[in-house]
Design a protein around this motif. Structure first.
Motif, PDB file in Angstrom:
ATOM      1  N   VAL A   1       6.492  -1.470 -10.104  1.00 33.14           N
ATOM      2  CA  VAL A   1       7.203  -0.600 -11.035  1.00 33.14           C
ATOM      3  C   VAL A   1       6.643   0.816 -10.939  1.00 33.14           C
ATOM      4  CG1 VAL A   1       7.637  -0.175 -13.481  1.00 33.14           C
ATOM      5  CG2 VAL A   1       7.637  -2.502 -12.610  1.00 33.14           C
ATOM      6  N   CYS A   2       7.531   1.799 -11.047  1.00 29.66           N
ATOM      7  CA  CYS A   2       7.114   3.202 -11.082  1.00 29.66           C
ATOM      8  C   CYS A   2       7.688   3.848 -12.342  1.00 29.66           C
ATOM      9  CB  CYS A   2       7.613   3.935  -9.833  1.00 29.66           C
ATOM     10  SG  CYS A   2       7.114   5.663  -9.761  1.00 29.66           S
TER      11      CYS A   2
ATOM     12  N   ARG B   1       0.831  -1.209   0.000  1.00 30.77           N
ATOM     13  CA  ARG B   1       0.000   0.000   0.000  1.00 30.77           C
ATOM     14  C   ARG B   1       0.866   1.259   0.000  1.00 30.77           C
ATOM     15  NH1 ARG B   1      -3.650  -3.120   3.261  1.00 30.77           N
ATOM     16  NH2 ARG B   1      -2.483  -2.589   5.118  1.00 30.77           N
ATOM     17  N   PHE B   2       1.935   1.255   0.804  1.00 37.13           N
ATOM     18  CA  PHE B   2       2.839   2.396   0.859  1.00 37.13           C
ATOM     19  C   PHE B   2       3.419   2.698  -0.519  1.00 37.13           C
ATOM     20  CE2 PHE B   2       7.194   3.958   1.048  1.00 37.13           C
ATOM     21  CZ  PHE B   2       7.010   5.163   1.702  1.00 37.13           C
ATOM     22  N   TYR B   3       3.969   1.684  -1.169  1.00 39.50           N
ATOM     23  CA  TYR B   3       4.577   1.896  -2.479  1.00 39.50           C
ATOM     24  C   TYR B   3       3.543   2.296  -3.527  1.00 39.50           C
ATOM     25  CZ  TYR B   3       8.964   0.199  -0.621  1.00 39.50           C
ATOM     26  OH  TYR B   3      10.110   0.059   0.121  1.00 39.50           O
ATOM     27  N   ALA B   4       2.338   1.753  -3.437  1.00 40.85           N
ATOM     28  CA  ALA B   4       1.276   2.151  -4.366  1.00 40.85           C
ATOM     29  C   ALA B   4       0.977   3.644  -4.213  1.00 40.85           C
ATOM     30  CB  ALA B   4       0.025   1.320  -4.130  1.00 40.85           C
ATOM     31  N   LYS B   5       0.964   4.145  -2.994  1.00 41.45           N
ATOM     32  CA  LYS B   5       0.741   5.576  -2.775  1.00 41.45           C
ATOM     33  C   LYS B   5       1.892   6.417  -3.312  1.00 41.45           C
ATOM     34  CE  LYS B   5      -2.213   5.106   1.261  1.00 41.45           C
ATOM     35  NZ  LYS B   5      -2.351   5.301   2.711  1.00 41.45           N
TER      36      LYS B   5
ATOM     37  N   GLN C   1       3.143   0.523  -9.296  1.00 41.01           N
ATOM     38  CA  GLN C   1       2.052  -0.378  -9.684  1.00 41.01           C
ATOM     39  C   GLN C   1       2.565  -1.808  -9.658  1.00 41.01           C
ATOM     40  OE1 GLN C   1       1.031   1.131 -13.557  1.00 41.01           O
ATOM     41  NE2 GLN C   1      -0.493   2.517 -12.690  1.00 41.01           N
ATOM     42  N   GLU C   2       1.703  -2.712  -9.247  1.00 40.54           N
ATOM     43  CA  GLU C   2       2.085  -4.121  -9.231  1.00 40.54           C
ATOM     44  C   GLU C   2       2.176  -4.626 -10.660  1.00 40.54           C
ATOM     45  OE1 GLU C   2      -0.281  -6.435  -6.522  1.00 40.54           O
ATOM     46  OE2 GLU C   2       0.159  -5.071  -4.858  1.00 40.54           O
ATOM     47  N   ARG C   3       3.295  -5.280 -10.983  1.00 35.33           N
ATOM     48  CA  ARG C   3       3.543  -5.721 -12.350  1.00 35.33           C
ATOM     49  C   ARG C   3       3.534  -7.241 -12.471  1.00 35.33           C
ATOM     50  NH1 ARG C   3       5.881  -2.858 -16.683  1.00 35.33           N
ATOM     51  NH2 ARG C   3       4.662  -1.136 -15.894  1.00 35.33           N
TER      52      ARG C   3
END
Length: 61
Positions: free
Chosen positions: A55-56, A27-31, A35-37
């Protein structure tokens, strides 16, 4: 932050992997724009957990 350095180096994206079971980190990284790849296998001698690749995409400098 690491993304600043990556943008300066003209990288197109950055990626990381996080334990599939670590929902707080996901959740932290999504914010942060990740995005989950996909998933990759990960296991210890006792349990198979799995890793989620995130991935960002970075803006072009």
């Amino acid at each position: 932050m690491t993304t600043t350095l990556a943008v300066e180096r003209r990288e197109r994206l950055i990626w990381l992997d996080v334990l599939k079971t670590n929902l707080n980190a996901r959740r932290f990284y999504a914010k942060q724009g990740f995005q989950e790849r996909g998933e990759i296998p990960f296991q210890t001698d006792k349990v198979a957990i799995g890793m989620v690749v995130m991935v960002c995409q970075l803006p072009m400098a």
